[in-house]
Design a protein around this motif. Structure first.
Motif, mmCIF file in Angstrom:
data_model
loop_
_atom_site.group_PDB
_atom_site.id
_atom_site.type_symbol
_atom_site.label_atom_id
_atom_site.label_comp_id
_atom_site.label_asym_id
_atom_site.label_seq_id
_atom_site.Cartn_x
_atom_site.Cartn_y
_atom_site.Cartn_z
ATOM 1 N N ASP A 61 0.814 -1.215 0.000
ATOM 2 C CA ASP A 61 0.000 0.000 0.000
ATOM 3 C C ASP A 61 0.846 1.264 0.000
ATOM 4 O O ASP A 61 0.311 2.367 0.072
ATOM 5 N N GLU A 62 2.164 1.105 -0.088
ATOM 6 C CA GLU A 62 3.048 2.255 0.043
ATOM 7 C C GLU A 62 3.543 2.746 -1.319
ATOM 8 O O GLU A 62 4.149 1.986 -2.081
ATOM 9 N N PRO A 63 3.299 4.013 -1.668
ATOM 10 C CA PRO A 63 3.857 4.565 -2.920
ATOM 11 C C PRO A 63 5.362 4.754 -2.779
ATOM 12 O O PRO A 63 5.835 5.350 -1.808
ATOM 13 N N VAL A 64 6.121 4.242 -3.758
ATOM 14 C CA VAL A 64 7.582 4.278 -3.655
ATOM 15 C C VAL A 64 8.247 5.017 -4.822
ATOM 16 O O VAL A 64 9.449 5.269 -4.793
ATOM 17 N N GLY A 65 7.475 5.335 -5.862
ATOM 18 C CA GLY A 65 8.055 6.019 -7.013
ATOM 19 C C GLY A 65 6.979 6.408 -8.003
ATOM 20 O O GLY A 65 5.797 6.120 -7.803
ATOM 21 N N ILE A 66 7.385 7.060 -9.079
ATOM 22 C CA ILE A 66 6.445 7.466 -10.123
ATOM 23 C C ILE A 66 7.126 7.326 -11.483
ATOM 24 O O ILE A 66 8.323 7.596 -11.618
ATOM 25 N N VAL A 67 6.370 6.846 -12.463
ATOM 26 C CA VAL A 67 6.842 6.744 -13.838
ATOM 27 C C VAL A 67 5.996 7.688 -14.680
ATOM 28 O O VAL A 67 4.767 7.584 -14.691
ATOM 29 N N THR A 68 6.647 8.620 -15.369
ATOM 30 C CA THR A 68 5.937 9.565 -16.225
ATOM 31 C C THR A 68 6.182 9.228 -17.685
ATOM 32 O O THR A 68 7.049 8.417 -18.019
ATOM 33 N N ASP A 69 5.433 9.888 -18.571
ATOM 34 C CA ASP A 69 5.652 9.667 -19.996
ATOM 35 C C ASP A 69 7.054 10.104 -20.408
ATOM 36 O O ASP A 69 7.639 9.559 -21.343
#
Length: 306
Positions: A61-69
């Motif tokens: 349930d923990e957000p660890v990163g983000i991938v963008t376009d």
């Protein structure tokens, strides 16, 4: 674009200070997520099918990163195998976040300070939304975004001269270095393998004295700028003159100014691309259709998956 009444039921015009607006009121509440082990190819497909600019990477349930376009574009340009690369390999981390009750001015400062254009929103540690420069620009039309850098190698700024939304006088800029990887990736994608763009020895014998970027690749920087106008941008037409060459590795900047409102959401823009020395290399005009998307279609929240 927000309507005359915001999600809290108050009129934006009735506020004494628009900076009283908090992130909760402008964020996108539907968040697309994937697991860290998700193959990059599946991430690319997810971005496309969900029609979003980012996907949050969650572990449990923990957000660890983000991938963008922009992260995905960097993978393609680097020619990395999408099936052997995971979301964890290409995500931006550690994750920068804002709180749901932060003011939008503070959120804009966070984006600017970290050189990013969108950020997950947390409520007591739980992922509840995503907010981007685009949403913030609807409420902060005078905000200078000239120092906002995307996750890739591009920088953009949007200057709103009047009220929220697109109008005559607005200017959007996008700047990017056209690297050797960009040129070779474009050649592979289009089949345009003219040695003027790819062969150093051959290009040295031409009037240009070296390799130059494809003209259409340079024009693509205009498209990248237009895509950063508020709302859903549909590129209808483009007239263009290629005024000068762009050396491989040079940074180019597209400057697009709204010069005429044609009605029905259509706008005409003067489109110019300048090289790293400030000289004009592309000149022309574009017509776009802006869908402000005041009513967003309902979507289903997606949970992490492999």
């Amino acid at each position: 674009m927000p309507s005359d009444s915001d999600r809290g039921g108050r009129s934006v015009d009735d506020r004494e200070n628009v900076f009283d607006v908090v992130v909760r009121e402008v964020m996108r509440p539907t968040v697309e997520t994937v697991a860290p082990t998700t193959p990059a190819r599946a991430v690319v497909r997810h971005l496309h099918e969900a029609d979003v600019g980012s996907i949050v990477v969650v572990e449990g349930d923990e957000p660890v990163g983000i991938v963008t376009d922009s992260d995905v574009l960097a993978l393609v340009v680097a020619d990395r195998p999408l099936d052997e690369t995971t979301a964890a390999d290409c995500m931006s981390a550690p994750l920068v976040t804002v709180a749901v009750d932060d003011g939008i001015e503070a959120a804009a400062e966070t984006l600017r300070d970290h050189g990013i254009d969108q950020v997950p929103v947390l409520d007591d540690g739980h992922l509840v939304g995503v907010v981007s420069i685009r949403e913030l620009s609807y409420y902060l039309p005078g905000l200078s975004l000239s120092d906002v850098t995307t996750a890739g190698d591009g920088e953009y700024a949007y200057e709103d001269r009047a009220a929220p939304g697109v109008d005559v006088g607005d200017v959007v800029r996008f700047s990017k270095r056209l690297t050797d990887g960009d040129v070779r990736a474009f050649a592979r994608a289009t089949g345009d393998e003219n040695p003027l763009h790819l062969d150093d020895a051959f290009a040295a014998t031409t009037r240009f004295g070296g390799r130059i970027a494809h003209g259409v690749l340079t024009l693509g920087i205009v498209s990248a700028a237009l895509a950063r106008l508020p709302g859903l941008v549909i590129y209808l037409s483009q007239s263009v003159r290629f005024v000068g060459p762009v050396d491989v590795g040079d940074r180019v900047t597209a400057v697009c100014e709204v010069v005429d409102a044609l009605g029905g959401g259509r706008f005409r823009l003067r489109t110019t691309v300048r090289d790293g020395d400030g000289g004009t290399v592309v000149d022309g005009e574009a017509v776009v259709l802006i869908d402000d998307r005041e009513t967003e279609p309902e979507t289903t929240e997606t949970t992490g998956h492999d």
